[in-house]
Structures are given as C-alpha cells and as structure tokens.
Scaffold this active site. Structure first.
Site, PDB file in Angstrom:
ATOM      1  N   ARG A  46       0.863  -1.178   0.000  1.00 56.68           N
ATOM      2  CA  ARG A  46       0.000   0.000   0.000  1.00 56.68           C
ATOM      3  C   ARG A  46       0.898   1.226   0.000  1.00 56.68           C
ATOM      4  O   ARG A  46       2.113   1.122   0.111  1.00 56.68           O
ATOM      5  CB  ARG A  46      -1.036  -0.011   1.140  1.00 56.68           C
ATOM      6  CG  ARG A  46      -0.696  -0.702   2.406  1.00 56.68           C
ATOM      7  CD  ARG A  46       0.482  -0.126   3.133  1.00 56.68           C
ATOM      8  NE  ARG A  46       0.330   1.302   3.351  1.00 56.68           N
ATOM      9  CZ  ARG A  46       1.292   2.160   3.565  1.00 56.68           C
ATOM     10  NH1 ARG A  46       2.563   1.759   3.575  1.00 56.68           N
ATOM     11  NH2 ARG A  46       1.088   3.432   3.754  1.00 56.68           N
ATOM     12  N   GLY A  47       0.241   2.416  -0.094  1.00 55.40           N
ATOM     13  CA  GLY A  47       1.026   3.648  -0.243  1.00 55.40           C
ATOM     14  C   GLY A  47       1.088   3.959  -1.739  1.00 55.40           C
ATOM     15  O   GLY A  47       1.459   3.085  -2.550  1.00 55.40           O
ATOM     16  N   ALA A  48       0.726   5.195  -2.100  1.00 57.65           N
ATOM     17  CA  ALA A  48       0.507   5.507  -3.516  1.00 57.65           C
ATOM     18  C   ALA A  48       1.703   5.183  -4.429  1.00 57.65           C
ATOM     19  O   ALA A  48       1.548   4.454  -5.422  1.00 57.65           O
ATOM     20  CB  ALA A  48       0.072   6.971  -3.649  1.00 57.65           C
ATOM     21  N   ARG A  90      -7.316   0.069  -6.470  1.00 56.72           N
ATOM     22  CA  ARG A  90      -7.545   1.111  -5.451  1.00 56.72           C
ATOM     23  C   ARG A  90      -7.775   2.429  -6.200  1.00 56.72           C
ATOM     24  O   ARG A  90      -6.927   2.846  -6.997  1.00 56.72           O
ATOM     25  CB  ARG A  90      -6.360   1.213  -4.479  1.00 56.72           C
ATOM     26  CG  ARG A  90      -6.212  -0.076  -3.654  1.00 56.72           C
ATOM     27  CD  ARG A  90      -5.434   0.124  -2.389  1.00 56.72           C
ATOM     28  NE  ARG A  90      -6.086   0.972  -1.427  1.00 56.72           N
ATOM     29  CZ  ARG A  90      -5.456   1.489  -0.363  1.00 56.72           C
ATOM     30  NH1 ARG A  90      -4.179   1.261  -0.187  1.00 56.72           N
ATOM     31  NH2 ARG A  90      -6.108   2.245   0.496  1.00 56.72           N
ATOM     32  N   GLN A 199      -1.505   2.058  10.093  1.00 59.33           N
ATOM     33  CA  GLN A 199      -0.244   2.158   9.337  1.00 59.33           C
ATOM     34  C   GLN A 199       0.844   2.861  10.146  1.00 59.33           C
ATOM     35  O   GLN A 199       2.027   2.591   9.980  1.00 59.33           O
ATOM     36  CB  GLN A 199      -0.470   2.939   8.028  1.00 59.33           C
ATOM     37  CG  GLN A 199      -1.259   2.201   6.960  1.00 59.33           C
ATOM     38  CD  GLN A 199      -2.734   2.527   7.027  1.00 59.33           C
ATOM     39  OE1 GLN A 199      -3.273   2.843   8.086  1.00 59.33           O
ATOM     40  NE2 GLN A 199      -3.414   2.430   5.903  1.00 59.33           N
ATOM     41  N   ASP A 240      -2.018  10.921  -1.812  1.00 63.22           N
ATOM     42  CA  ASP A 240      -2.478   9.905  -2.768  1.00 63.22           C
ATOM     43  C   ASP A 240      -2.858  10.507  -4.104  1.00 63.22           C
ATOM     44  O   ASP A 240      -2.810   9.836  -5.134  1.00 63.22           O
ATOM     45  CB  ASP A 240      -3.664   9.125  -2.192  1.00 63.22           C
ATOM     46  CG  ASP A 240      -3.149   8.025  -1.303  1.00 63.22           C
ATOM     47  OD1 ASP A 240      -2.716   8.329  -0.183  1.00 63.22           O
ATOM     48  OD2 ASP A 240      -3.136   6.872  -1.762  1.00 63.22           O
ATOM     49  N   ASN A 250      -5.244  12.475   1.074  1.00 60.91           N
ATOM     50  CA  ASN A 250      -4.309  11.604   1.800  1.00 60.91           C
ATOM     51  C   ASN A 250      -5.109  10.844   2.847  1.00 60.91           C
ATOM     52  O   ASN A 250      -6.325  11.039   2.994  1.00 60.91           O
ATOM     53  CB  ASN A 250      -3.170  12.431   2.424  1.00 60.91           C
ATOM     54  CG  ASN A 250      -2.047  11.542   2.956  1.00 60.91           C
ATOM     55  OD1 ASN A 250      -1.565  10.658   2.247  1.00 60.91           O
ATOM     56  ND2 ASN A 250      -1.650  11.737   4.197  1.00 60.91           N
ATOM     57  N   LYS A 251      -4.437   9.988   3.579  1.00 61.11           N
ATOM     58  CA  LYS A 251      -5.089   9.111   4.556  1.00 61.11           C
ATOM     59  C   LYS A 251      -6.083   9.859   5.440  1.00 61.11           C
ATOM     60  O   LYS A 251      -5.797  10.962   5.900  1.00 61.11           O
ATOM     61  CB  LYS A 251      -3.991   8.445   5.405  1.00 61.11           C
ATOM     62  CG  LYS A 251      -4.450   7.508   6.491  1.00 61.11           C
ATOM     63  CD  LYS A 251      -5.390   6.436   6.021  1.00 61.11           C
ATOM     64  CE  LYS A 251      -4.845   5.582   4.905  1.00 61.11           C
ATOM     65  NZ  LYS A 251      -5.910   4.769   4.225  1.00 61.11           N
TER      66      LYS A 251
HETATM   67  O1  MRU Z   1      -4.351   3.220   2.549  1.00 61.58           O
HETATM   68  P1  MRU Z   1      -2.884   3.418   2.357  1.00 61.58           P
HETATM   69  O2  MRU Z   1      -2.057   2.805   3.440  1.00 61.58           O
HETATM   70  O3  MRU Z   1      -2.439   3.022   0.978  1.00 61.58           O
HETATM   71  O4  MRU Z   1      -2.690   4.995   2.464  1.00 61.58           O
HETATM   72  C1  MRU Z   1      -1.411   5.515   2.323  1.00 61.58           C
HETATM   73  C2  MRU Z   1      -1.351   6.988   2.480  1.00 61.58           C
HETATM   74  O5  MRU Z   1      -2.342   7.651   2.725  1.00 61.58           O
HETATM   75  C3  MRU Z   1      -0.029   7.639   2.237  1.00 61.58           C
HETATM   76  O6  MRU Z   1       0.113   8.788   3.008  1.00 61.58           O
HETATM   77  C4  MRU Z   1       0.075   8.033   0.751  1.00 61.58           C
HETATM   78  O7  MRU Z   1      -0.255   6.945  -0.074  1.00 61.58           O
HETATM   79  C5  MRU Z   1       1.414   8.529   0.403  1.00 61.58           C
HETATM   80  S1  MRU Z   1       2.626   7.268   0.498  1.00 61.58           S
HETATM   81  C6  MRU Z   1       4.119   7.950   0.110  1.00 61.58           C
END
Ligand code: MRU
Length: 352
Positions: A46-48, A90, A199, A240, A250-251
């Site tokens: 996970r993470g963009a 996603r 996370q 994201d 973002n999250k």
């Molecule tokens: O749901 P996730 O864990 O994929 O969410 C991740 C985030 O919100 C991060 O802050 C974002 O993807 C940037 S990662 C460099």
C-alpha cells in the site's frame, strides 16, 4: 530497512506482506498480474508510489504471459484486461493509474512499430525497473527539498505511513524525516497510530525503529494536545492524489491535522512526487475517495469492538484544501505557496 518490492531473475515479483508487520517479515511471490491486483486491493502492499511501482511490475507479468499467446490480438486484449483490473484495485492513489497507463502506452507504441511478444515484455521490464529506480531517486530529492522547512532540533509529526514501505524506497514524508536525521536536525518523530488500519503504529513505527530514528507513537486524537503544548515543529504527510489547485487527498485524518496545524501556526507540508499530481482533477471534489469495508472500523485484531447491529463508515482518505498547505515538497523542489497558479506552473514545466 530491506527492500519490500523485489523483481527477481525468474521474472516474478516478491512483495513483503505489510499486513503482517511488525510481527513477521514474510514475502509472497507473484507471477500473475491479477494476483498482484488482489494484493494491492488487500493491502499486502500500500502507499501511492509503492502501488504504482508494483503495478508496473504486474504489467510486466501480464506482458510475459501474453507473449506466450499464439494470436497477437489475444495478447493485446489480455494486457488491456490486466491493466483495467490493476487500475481498479484502489481508486484514490493516482500513481497506480499513472504507472499502468505509462506501461500500456509503451506496449501500444512498440506494437505499432511492429514489435511483439518477448520484445514487448523485455521493454516493459526495463521500463518497470526504471519507474522503480526513479521513484527512489524522487524520494531522496523530496527529502532534500524538505530540509529548509525543518528547523534545528525539530520534532516532526506524521500521519499514516509515507515511508520506504509506501514507496519504491526511502519514503516521501519519511524521506524528509530521513534527510533531517542525516543532516543532524531531527530531535524525533511523532507518529499518529492511524486508525483503522494502523499504518502509523505498525509500519511507520517499525521502519523508523529499524533504522534507529527516534519515534514516539500517539493516538490520532492526541495530536492537538501535543501541538498546544508546543511539542510539534512541523507536520509532514504524504499524498495519494493532488488536484490542479493543490487540494490534496491523503489518509483519513490528514484534513483534521491540517486544521489543527493551522490553528497552532505550525507549518503543514505535503511530500509527493510528480506522479501523484492529477491535472485532470480541477480541485479536491473531483478526487474519488475509496470507501473500505466497515469491518476495518468495527473490529480490531479479529475481535469486534462495537455492539452487534451498529454500522460504521470507513472512508480511506480525506481532502485537505490547498490553503491549509504551507508547501508541497516535490523532487523538483518545493511548491510554495500552494494554489492553482503555482501548481499549474509546476505541471507546465518539463519533468527534470
Ligand atoms: O491506505 P494506504 O495505506 O495506501 O494509504 C497511504 C497513504 O495515505 C499515504 O500517506 C500516501 O499513499 C502517500 S505514500 C508515500
């Protein structure tokens, strides 16, 4: 920290299963694009930026399989089918669609110029490796771009995980943390635990602890109290998707942090590479927000928390309006102030 996305000589993809962290470091091996899409959907990775890199490798798996098809039209159809499945895994992280589109365009151009089968697969493999390398280099440059915004003896508060685990390596928000640590400017990091998927507690705390960077965990709802006590120098988060006017998805919980930072006069920074910008989204209202299963909120470690019959809402992301963002740190330098003009000037520049 060891690499969590590994392309093997056997042309398979090995991914660290992030759902098991911090208790177990286990890798799973993938040889089909559909299985990788499933791994992205289920948060193995996970993470963009990390899911962008992963999807690029998944497209190589798709092309390698398609290379075995007898009929070139069937091979093309298979690649496009896998691309669709990956794009939908996603919806908010735009890096995913960005990487898949880049691979599809390359395959299409090669096919138009007469290449087929294994030649296309090999070119896509080289491209995926390049996307991965570029992402790590971008993170390091983002870290450097953040340094002028970090005071001496800084305490940086961050949300979710925008670290090595969320990128090809090094991290965006945690890239700034790492650069500050290397420059001797960092007193410590406050990591929000980041309900409901944790996370912050499971991933940010783990990767910083592994790298001997001082980290202190807090409940998401403690951030305001720490800011009021003057214990936070700067907030740095990842993204994201960033709209054309600088509004940033973002999250979930990021927006609340930005409001709190604004109230306390604390700089709120977003760290993200060019691949996270979406010029097609005029503002934050055009960004699709992923809604995840209620169960992630209603239970913890397999145990239900709320009475039976109670429902939960689980938006995975929120949007922070651009006027709450002090600067966006990119691999090409900071965007500051953040508004439609400065973002469109950044987007109009040729990528360096
Ligand atoms: O749901 P996730 O864990 O994929 O969410 C991740 C985030 O919100 C991060 O802050 C974002 O993807 C940037 S990662 C460099």
């Amino acid at each position: 920290m060891q690499a969590h996305i590994c392309w093997t000589e056997r042309r398979t993809l090995r991914l660290m299963d992030q759902r098991l962290l911090p208790f177990e470091v286990r890798f799973e091996e993938y040889d089909r694009a559909e299985a990788v899409a499933e791994a992205i959907r289920n948060m193995v990775v996970r993470g963009a930026p990390a899911i962008g890199v992963t999807a690029a490798y998944a497209m190589v798996l798709s092309a390698a399989r398609a290379a075995k098809a007898q009929d070139p039209r069937e091979a093309r159809r298979q690649i496009l089918r896998d691309a669709d499945i990956l794009r939908q895994a996603r919806p908010t992280a735009v890096n995913l669609a960005w990487a898949v589109d880049r691979m599809v365009h390359l395959a299409r151009d090669l096919s138009k110029s007469g290449a087929e089968g294994e030649d296309i697969a090999q070119a896509l493999e080289d491209e995926a490796v390049q996307i991965h390398r570029d992402d790590v280099a971008a993170c390091r440059a983002i870290g450097r771009a953040g340094l002028p915004f970090v005071p001496q003896e800084a305490t940086i508060l961050t949300h979710c995980n925008a670290g090595a685990l969320a990128t090809g390596g090094y991290g965006t928000a945690l890239g700034v943390v790492r650069a500050a640590h290397e420059a001797g400017k960092l007193a410590g990091v406050f990591a929000d635990e980041t309900r409901p998927f944790l996370q912050g507690a499971r991933l940010t705390a783990w990767e910083l602890h592994e790298d001997h960077i001082p980290v202190t965990l807090l409940c998401d709802n403690a951030a305001g109290a720490l800011m009021a006590q003057g214990r936070v120098s700067v907030v740095v988060v990842g993204a994201d998707r960033i709209a054309a006017n600088g509004d940033t998805a973002n999250k979930i919980g990021t927006f609340s942090l930005a409001v709190l930072a604004h109230h306390h006069g604390i700089p709120f920074l977003v760290a993200a590479p060019r691949s996270t910008f979406d010029p097609a989204a005029a503002d934050g209202s055009a960004i699709p927000i992923e809604q995840r299963a209620q169960n992630e909120v209603l239970s913890l470690a397999g145990r239900r928390l709320a009475p039976d019959g109670v429902e939960a809402v689980n938006p995975a992301f929120d949007v922070t309006p651009h006027d709450l963002i002090h600067a966006i740190l990119t691999e090409e330098g900071p965007i500051h102030p953040v508004n439609g003009d400065t973002v469109s000037r950044f987007l109009a520049k040729a990528p360096s």
